[in-house]
Write a protein that holds these residues in place. Structure first.
Motif, PDB file in Angstrom:
ATOM      1  N   THR A 107       0.792  -1.101   0.073  1.00 42.99           N
ATOM      2  CA  THR A 107      -0.035   0.020   0.074  1.00 42.99           C
ATOM      3  C   THR A 107       0.846   1.222   0.125  1.00 42.99           C
ATOM      4  OG1 THR A 107      -0.041  -0.074   2.404  1.00 42.99           O
ATOM      5  CG2 THR A 107      -1.906  -1.057   1.182  1.00 42.99           C
ATOM      6  N   PHE A 108       0.255   2.430  -0.541  1.00 45.80           N
ATOM      7  CA  PHE A 108       0.900   3.514  -0.666  1.00 45.80           C
ATOM      8  C   PHE A 108       0.127   4.660  -0.649  1.00 45.80           C
ATOM      9  CE2 PHE A 108       3.843   6.692  -2.241  1.00 45.80           C
ATOM     10  CZ  PHE A 108       5.274   6.183  -1.997  1.00 45.80           C
ATOM     11  N   THR A 109       0.254   5.771   0.190  1.00 45.03           N
ATOM     12  CA  THR A 109      -0.579   6.863   0.234  1.00 45.03           C
ATOM     13  C   THR A 109       0.104   8.117  -0.395  1.00 45.03           C
ATOM     14  OG1 THR A 109      -1.898   5.940   2.022  1.00 45.03           O
ATOM     15  CG2 THR A 109      -2.079   8.475   1.516  1.00 45.03           C
ATOM     16  N   ALA A 114     -12.380  13.957 -13.988  1.00 47.57           N
ATOM     17  CA  ALA A 114     -11.108  14.269 -13.618  1.00 47.57           C
ATOM     18  C   ALA A 114     -10.245  12.899 -13.797  1.00 47.57           C
ATOM     19  CB  ALA A 114     -10.977  14.306 -12.032  1.00 47.57           C
ATOM     20  N   LEU A 115      -8.973  13.431 -13.963  1.00 44.58           N
ATOM     21  CA  LEU A 115      -7.954  12.383 -14.542  1.00 44.58           C
ATOM     22  C   LEU A 115      -7.027  12.132 -13.583  1.00 44.58           C
ATOM     23  CD1 LEU A 115      -7.392  10.496 -16.950  1.00 44.58           C
ATOM     24  CD2 LEU A 115      -5.709  12.486 -17.638  1.00 44.58           C
ATOM     25  N   LEU A 116      -6.684  10.888 -12.990  1.00 39.31           N
ATOM     26  CA  LEU A 116      -5.763  10.614 -12.156  1.00 39.31           C
ATOM     27  C   LEU A 116      -4.634   9.967 -13.053  1.00 39.31           C
ATOM     28  CD1 LEU A 116      -7.883   9.156  -9.284  1.00 39.31           C
ATOM     29  CD2 LEU A 116      -6.293  11.046  -9.017  1.00 39.31           C
ATOM     30  N   SER A 117      -3.407  10.525 -13.178  1.00 40.37           N
ATOM     31  CA  SER A 117      -2.272   9.878 -13.586  1.00 40.37           C
ATOM     32  C   SER A 117      -1.220   9.403 -12.656  1.00 40.37           C
ATOM     33  CB  SER A 117      -1.418  10.974 -14.377  1.00 40.37           C
ATOM     34  OG  SER A 117      -2.451  11.829 -15.271  1.00 40.37           O
ATOM     35  N   LEU A 118      -0.974   7.949 -12.928  1.00 40.02           N
ATOM     36  CA  LEU A 118      -0.282   7.221 -11.677  1.00 40.02           C
ATOM     37  C   LEU A 118       0.987   7.082 -12.563  1.00 40.02           C
ATOM     38  CD1 LEU A 118      -3.307   6.524 -11.493  1.00 40.02           C
ATOM     39  CD2 LEU A 118      -2.281   4.675  -9.854  1.00 40.02           C
ATOM     40  N   LYS A 119       2.117   7.091 -11.825  1.00 40.28           N
ATOM     41  CA  LYS A 119       3.483   6.665 -11.921  1.00 40.28           C
ATOM     42  C   LYS A 119       3.850   5.744 -10.788  1.00 40.28           C
ATOM     43  CE  LYS A 119       4.782  10.709 -14.345  1.00 40.28           C
ATOM     44  NZ  LYS A 119       5.717  11.916 -14.494  1.00 40.28           N
ATOM     45  N   LEU A 120       4.069   4.391 -11.272  1.00 39.88           N
ATOM     46  CA  LEU A 120       4.571   3.423 -10.335  1.00 39.88           C
ATOM     47  C   LEU A 120       5.939   2.892 -10.522  1.00 39.88           C
ATOM     48  CD1 LEU A 120       0.851   1.480 -10.460  1.00 39.88           C
ATOM     49  CD2 LEU A 120       1.544   3.479  -8.854  1.00 39.88           C
ATOM     50  N   VAL A 171       0.856  10.358  -7.912  1.00 39.67           N
ATOM     51  CA  VAL A 171      -0.309  10.679  -8.618  1.00 39.67           C
ATOM     52  C   VAL A 171      -0.431  12.139  -8.672  1.00 39.67           C
ATOM     53  CG1 VAL A 171      -2.822  10.216  -8.208  1.00 39.67           C
ATOM     54  CG2 VAL A 171      -1.261   8.554  -7.291  1.00 39.67           C
ATOM     55  N   SER A 172      -1.235  12.674  -9.765  1.00 39.58           N
ATOM     56  CA  SER A 172      -1.719  13.794 -10.295  1.00 39.58           C
ATOM     57  C   SER A 172      -2.942  13.576 -10.481  1.00 39.58           C
ATOM     58  CB  SER A 172      -0.499  14.480 -11.205  1.00 39.58           C
ATOM     59  OG  SER A 172      -0.636  14.002 -12.521  1.00 39.58           O
ATOM     60  N   LEU A 173      -3.534  14.826 -10.381  1.00 40.19           N
ATOM     61  CA  LEU A 173      -5.091  15.164 -10.696  1.00 40.19           C
ATOM     62  C   LEU A 173      -5.159  16.180 -11.648  1.00 40.19           C
ATOM     63  CD1 LEU A 173      -8.047  14.386  -9.786  1.00 40.19           C
ATOM     64  CD2 LEU A 173      -7.783  16.019  -7.937  1.00 40.19           C
ATOM     65  N   SER A 174      -6.070  16.013 -12.537  1.00 40.82           N
ATOM     66  CA  SER A 174      -6.270  17.282 -13.613  1.00 40.82           C
ATOM     67  C   SER A 174      -7.504  16.901 -14.216  1.00 40.82           C
ATOM     68  CB  SER A 174      -5.146  17.072 -14.694  1.00 40.82           C
ATOM     69  OG  SER A 174      -5.305  15.854 -15.428  1.00 40.82           O
ATOM     70  N   ASN A 175      -8.029  17.785 -15.153  1.00 41.24           N
ATOM     71  CA  ASN A 175      -9.184  17.796 -15.911  1.00 41.24           C
ATOM     72  C   ASN A 175      -8.742  16.739 -17.250  1.00 41.24           C
ATOM     73  OD1 ASN A 175      -9.378  20.715 -15.212  1.00 41.24           O
ATOM     74  ND2 ASN A 175     -11.367  20.261 -15.593  1.00 41.24           N
ATOM     75  N   THR A 176      -9.950  15.837 -17.627  1.00 46.02           N
ATOM     76  CA  THR A 176      -9.620  14.962 -18.510  1.00 46.02           C
ATOM     77  C   THR A 176      -9.460  15.662 -19.939  1.00 46.02           C
ATOM     78  OG1 THR A 176     -12.101  14.752 -18.523  1.00 46.02           O
ATOM     79  CG2 THR A 176     -10.947  13.033 -17.632  1.00 46.02           C
ATOM     80  N   ARG A 177      -8.913  15.253 -20.768  1.00 47.57           N
ATOM     81  CA  ARG A 177      -8.328  15.821 -21.978  1.00 47.57           C
ATOM     82  C   ARG A 177     -10.058  15.546 -23.096  1.00 47.57           C
ATOM     83  NH1 ARG A 177      -4.192  13.562 -20.511  1.00 47.57           N
ATOM     84  NH2 ARG A 177      -4.452  11.660 -21.404  1.00 47.57           N
ATOM     85  N   ARG A 178     -10.321  16.713 -23.630  1.00 48.92           N
ATOM     86  CA  ARG A 178     -11.455  16.830 -24.453  1.00 48.92           C
ATOM     87  C   ARG A 178     -11.029  15.760 -25.723  1.00 48.92           C
ATOM     88  NH1 ARG A 178     -15.855  18.321 -22.376  1.00 48.92           N
ATOM     89  NH2 ARG A 178     -15.838  20.376 -21.188  1.00 48.92           N
ATOM     90  N   THR A 179     -12.146  15.175 -26.005  1.00 48.90           N
ATOM     91  CA  THR A 179     -11.955  14.065 -27.375  1.00 48.90           C
ATOM     92  C   THR A 179     -13.024  14.335 -28.004  1.00 48.90           C
ATOM     93  OG1 THR A 179     -13.002  12.352 -26.029  1.00 48.90           O
ATOM     94  CG2 THR A 179     -10.559  12.322 -25.917  1.00 48.90           C
ATOM     95  N   ARG A 180     -12.891  14.407 -29.447  1.00 49.72           N
ATOM     96  CA  ARG A 180     -14.026  14.440 -30.303  1.00 49.72           C
ATOM     97  C   ARG A 180     -13.870  13.333 -31.319  1.00 49.72           C
ATOM     98  NH1 ARG A 180     -15.301  20.104 -33.322  1.00 49.72           N
ATOM     99  NH2 ARG A 180     -14.825  20.582 -30.951  1.00 49.72           N
TER     100      ARG A 180
END
Length: 161
Positions: free
Chosen positions: A30-32, A126-132, A146-155
């Motif tokens: 586990t990791f926080t 929201a987008l969670l980007s994980l580097k493990l 972990v970083s939190l950001s807006n999700t990228r718009r897709t079309r």
């Protein structure tokens, strides 16, 4: 009769001792980590801050590739509307199955919405980007960010906005 009972008991004990070694080997860690971000969107921008808990269970099956099952828990993440100070909640957690490698980069999404009766109608994605990074020898999670950001718009190419 006693001899039969001892034989059955011995057989039961032998089966119990053999069963764990036949089962796939597993390792848990586990990791926080702490995240903080402002999500832009309607009806207002939302500031989120707090811990994200990662739980990893590594499964090793003989003759197959080793998997890392990653559980991302965002239940303790606190979010609040920037303009109205309305509390926001999020969808809670994600479960990802990944191939075990020394490093892994992946993403998952959560919904963030006002903590009101109809809040789900006003959800932000929201987008969670994980580097493990892992110790591949024993399957332990060594480091996580972990970083939190807006999700990228897709079309969609066939969808006209």
């Amino acid at each position: 009769m006693n001899a039969d009972m001892f034989r059955l008991f011995g057989l039961a004990v032998a089966l119990l001792l053999v069963a764990p070694s036949a089962r796939a080997q597993e390792a848990d860690s586990t990791f926080t980590t702490h995240v903080s971000a402002t999500l832009a969107g309607a009806p207002e921008n939302v500031k989120c801050s707090g811990p994200v808990k990662l739980s990893v269970m590594v499964q090793t099956d003989p003759g197959r590739e080793t998997n890392a099952i990653v559980t991302v828990d965002t239940q303790d993440l606190k979010c609040r509307g920037v303009r109205t100070r309305t509390p926001y909640v999020n969808s809670g957690h994600s479960i990802l199955t990944r191939l075990l490698s020394p490093t892994d980069v992946t993403e998952t999404s959560i919904a963030v919405y006002p903590d009101t009766e109809d809040g789900h109608v006003h959800a932000l994605s929201a987008l969670l980007s994980l580097k493990l990074s892992y110790n591949v020898a024993n399957g332990a999670l060594r480091h996580a960010s972990v970083s939190l950001s807006n999700t990228r718009r897709t079309r969609s190419p066939d969808h006209k906005l």
